[in-house]
Design a protein around this motif. Structure first.
Motif, PDB file in Angstrom:
ATOM      1  N   PRO A 112       0.796  -1.235   0.000  1.00  0.00           N
ATOM      2  CA  PRO A 112       0.000   0.000   0.000  1.00  0.00           C
ATOM      3  C   PRO A 112       0.828   1.285   0.000  1.00  0.00           C
ATOM      4  N   GLN A 113       1.935   1.325   0.781  1.00  0.00           N
ATOM      5  CA  GLN A 113       2.718   2.571   0.829  1.00  0.00           C
ATOM      6  C   GLN A 113       3.475   2.846  -0.465  1.00  0.00           C
ATOM      7  N   LEU A 114       3.505   1.824  -1.345  1.00  0.00           N
ATOM      8  CA  LEU A 114       4.167   2.012  -2.649  1.00  0.00           C
ATOM      9  C   LEU A 114       3.123   2.181  -3.769  1.00  0.00           C
ATOM     10  N   GLY A 115       1.859   2.299  -3.367  1.00  0.00           N
ATOM     11  CA  GLY A 115       0.808   2.541  -4.363  1.00  0.00           C
ATOM     12  C   GLY A 115       0.035   1.311  -4.796  1.00  0.00           C
ATOM     13  N   GLY A 116       0.254   0.190  -4.106  1.00  0.00           N
ATOM     14  CA  GLY A 116      -0.472  -1.039  -4.448  1.00  0.00           C
ATOM     15  C   GLY A 116      -1.483  -1.378  -3.377  1.00  0.00           C
ATOM     16  N   VAL A 117      -2.705  -0.904  -3.547  1.00  0.00           N
ATOM     17  CA  VAL A 117      -3.744  -1.103  -2.522  1.00  0.00           C
ATOM     18  C   VAL A 117      -4.759  -2.130  -3.016  1.00  0.00           C
ATOM     19  N   TYR A 118      -4.793  -3.298  -2.368  1.00  0.00           N
ATOM     20  CA  TYR A 118      -5.690  -4.379  -2.776  1.00  0.00           C
ATOM     21  C   TYR A 118      -6.298  -5.041  -1.542  1.00  0.00           C
ATOM     22  N   GLU A 119      -7.397  -5.742  -1.769  1.00  0.00           N
ATOM     23  CA  GLU A 119      -7.922  -6.592  -0.701  1.00  0.00           C
ATOM     24  C   GLU A 119      -7.195  -7.918  -0.857  1.00  0.00           C
ATOM     25  N   VAL A 120      -6.461  -8.320   0.173  1.00  0.00           N
ATOM     26  CA  VAL A 120      -5.638  -9.526   0.072  1.00  0.00           C
ATOM     27  C   VAL A 120      -6.129 -10.573   1.073  1.00  0.00           C
ATOM     28  N   LEU A 121      -6.341 -11.796   0.579  1.00  0.00           N
ATOM     29  CA  LEU A 121      -6.833 -12.886   1.427  1.00  0.00           C
ATOM     30  C   LEU A 121      -5.893 -14.086   1.344  1.00  0.00           C
ATOM     31  N   HIS A 122      -5.747 -14.760   2.470  1.00  0.00           N
ATOM     32  CA  HIS A 122      -5.050 -16.048   2.457  1.00  0.00           C
ATOM     33  C   HIS A 122      -6.047 -17.071   1.912  1.00  0.00           C
ATOM     34  N   HIS A 123      -5.558 -18.115   1.267  1.00  0.00           N
ATOM     35  CA  HIS A 123      -6.495 -19.065   0.646  1.00  0.00           C
ATOM     36  C   HIS A 123      -7.453 -19.698   1.653  1.00  0.00           C
ATOM     37  N   THR A 124      -7.018 -19.868   2.915  1.00  0.00           N
ATOM     38  CA  THR A 124      -7.946 -20.440   3.904  1.00  0.00           C
ATOM     39  C   THR A 124      -9.091 -19.478   4.204  1.00  0.00           C
ATOM     40  N   GLN A 125      -8.808 -18.172   4.197  1.00  0.00           N
ATOM     41  CA  GLN A 125      -9.866 -17.178   4.426  1.00  0.00           C
ATOM     42  C   GLN A 125     -10.871 -17.196   3.272  1.00  0.00           C
ATOM     43  N   PHE A 126     -10.339 -17.306   2.050  1.00  0.00           N
ATOM     44  CA  PHE A 126     -11.214 -17.290   0.877  1.00  0.00           C
ATOM     45  C   PHE A 126     -12.064 -18.560   0.808  1.00  0.00           C
ATOM     46  N   ILE A 127     -11.462 -19.706   1.125  1.00  0.00           N
ATOM     47  CA  ILE A 127     -12.232 -20.963   1.104  1.00  0.00           C
ATOM     48  C   ILE A 127     -13.325 -20.922   2.179  1.00  0.00           C
ATOM     49  N   GLU A 128     -12.985 -20.352   3.343  1.00  0.00           N
ATOM     50  CA  GLU A 128     -13.996 -20.234   4.404  1.00  0.00           C
ATOM     51  C   GLU A 128     -15.149 -19.352   3.923  1.00  0.00           C
ATOM     52  N   GLU A 129     -14.805 -18.294   3.205  1.00  0.00           N
ATOM     53  CA  GLU A 129     -15.827 -17.388   2.653  1.00  0.00           C
ATOM     54  C   GLU A 129     -16.722 -18.143   1.646  1.00  0.00           C
ATOM     55  N   LEU A 130     -16.111 -18.952   0.797  1.00  0.00           N
ATOM     56  CA  LEU A 130     -16.863 -19.745  -0.185  1.00  0.00           C
ATOM     57  C   LEU A 130     -17.818 -20.712   0.510  1.00  0.00           C
ATOM     58  N   MET A 131     -17.358 -21.288   1.614  1.00  0.00           N
ATOM     59  CA  MET A 131     -18.203 -22.242   2.345  1.00  0.00           C
ATOM     60  C   MET A 131     -19.349 -21.539   3.065  1.00  0.00           C
ATOM     61  N   SER A 132     -19.049 -20.412   3.712  1.00  0.00           N
ATOM     62  CA  SER A 132     -20.104 -19.720   4.464  1.00  0.00           C
ATOM     63  C   SER A 132     -21.167 -19.120   3.540  1.00  0.00           C
ATOM     64  N   SER A 133     -20.778 -18.825   2.288  1.00  0.00           N
ATOM     65  CA  SER A 133     -21.773 -18.282   1.345  1.00  0.00           C
ATOM     66  C   SER A 133     -22.491 -19.400   0.578  1.00  0.00           C
ATOM     67  N   GLY A 134     -22.097 -20.653   0.858  1.00  0.00           N
ATOM     68  CA  GLY A 134     -22.777 -21.791   0.222  1.00  0.00           C
ATOM     69  C   GLY A 134     -22.269 -22.150  -1.161  1.00  0.00           C
ATOM     70  N   ARG A 135     -21.212 -21.482  -1.594  1.00  0.00           N
ATOM     71  CA  ARG A 135     -20.684 -21.760  -2.939  1.00  0.00           C
ATOM     72  C   ARG A 135     -19.835 -23.025  -2.968  1.00  0.00           C
TER      73      ARG A 135
END
Length: 264
Positions: A112-135
């Motif tokens: 971010p301090q170098l101009g790269g601002v993104y939403e960054v997730l670890h794969h376990t966080q993303f898989i948990e998100e996929l499961m909680s949303s039913g995907r």
């Protein structure tokens, strides 16, 4: 691998005037290390199962610069980072998912301090998100039911970013017997590979860190040692070999455990 895994690139998406849901940041280990490539493949299989629209940078992806920065070469880190940020911003990337906590930490906290601002997730966080949303729905019955698994917290995921529950929630959802090491979460011991230590021989001492950490794991009497980092995977695997227990104890990334349980 017999079947060909479809992994589209950002350039291909751009050519069609489309934007993927996430960019999968593969990382150096996940791209080049033979053992870590299996983690990358397992994650791609899970993404396909959940019908996630994803892309990779392919040959345009370069090392995040994490190792250079930890080894004290700030100049090289900034060069690496600026090159990556230029490409990511050109593709208007918003969301990045990676299986490497080192890449995760660098992209999330240092770009971010170098101009790269993104939403960054670890794969376990993303898989948990996929499961909680039913995907993503996982079988309640699998060969893993009742298996004793202990989870080793990667430093750059746990202590550096306080991501403790996502990996554990995924393991619990597989119906395994999750057994904690005495040192876990914020008191977890490093595997010995962080801070560019992966690429040098250890200093003289009584015992290598990875062997000490493996001893922590063996005290839980596990069938599987689970982790969420390709470097930790290497170090814990070497530790298990040093203890001559590789015939009865396996070391897997969480996404590999999921892919195996789903027979992907």
């Amino acid at each position: 691998m017999s079947e060909k895994l479809k992994v589209p690139t950002m350039a291909e998406y751009m050519a069609e005037g489309k934007q993927p849901e996430i960019l999968f940041w593969v990382g150096s280990a996940g791209s080049y290390d033979d053992r870590a490539k299996k983690i990358s493949r397992a994650f791609v299989k899970v993404l396909h199962k959940a019908n996630v629209d994803f892309a990779v940078l392919g040959t345009e992806e370069s090392n995040t610069g994490d190792v250079a920065k930890r080894a004290g070469n700030e100049f090289l880190f900034q060069m690496q980072a600026m090159t990556n940020i230029e490409i990511l911003n050109a593709y208007e990337v918003k969301r990045i998912v990676t299986a490497c906590p080192h890449s995760y930490n660098t992209l999330k906290n240092e770009y971010p301090q170098l101009g790269g601002v993104y939403e960054v997730l670890h794969h376990t966080q993303f898989i948990e998100e996929l499961m909680s949303s039913g995907r993503l729905k996982l079988k309640s019955e699998s060969t893993l039911n009742g298996k004793r698994i202990t989870f080793h917290d990667p430093c750059y995921l746990g202590r550096a970013n306080e991501v403790y529950e996502a990996p554990r929630n995924l393991l619990k959802s597989l119906g395994v017997d999750l057994v904690e090491m005495k040192r876990n979460r914020s008191t977890a011991l490093c595997c010995g590979a962080g801070g560019a230590q992966m690429f040098k021989e250890p200093e003289k001492g009584d015992k290598d860190i990875n062997v000490l950490r493996t001893e922590d794991a063996l005290k839980t009497n596990p069938n599987i040692i689970a982790t969420g980092c390709p470097y930790c995977n290497t170090m814990m695997t070497d530790g298990v070999k040093a203890k001559e227990r590789e015939s009865d104890i396996k070391v897997f990334d969480i996404v590999e455990i999921i892919a195996n349980s789903e027979e992907l």
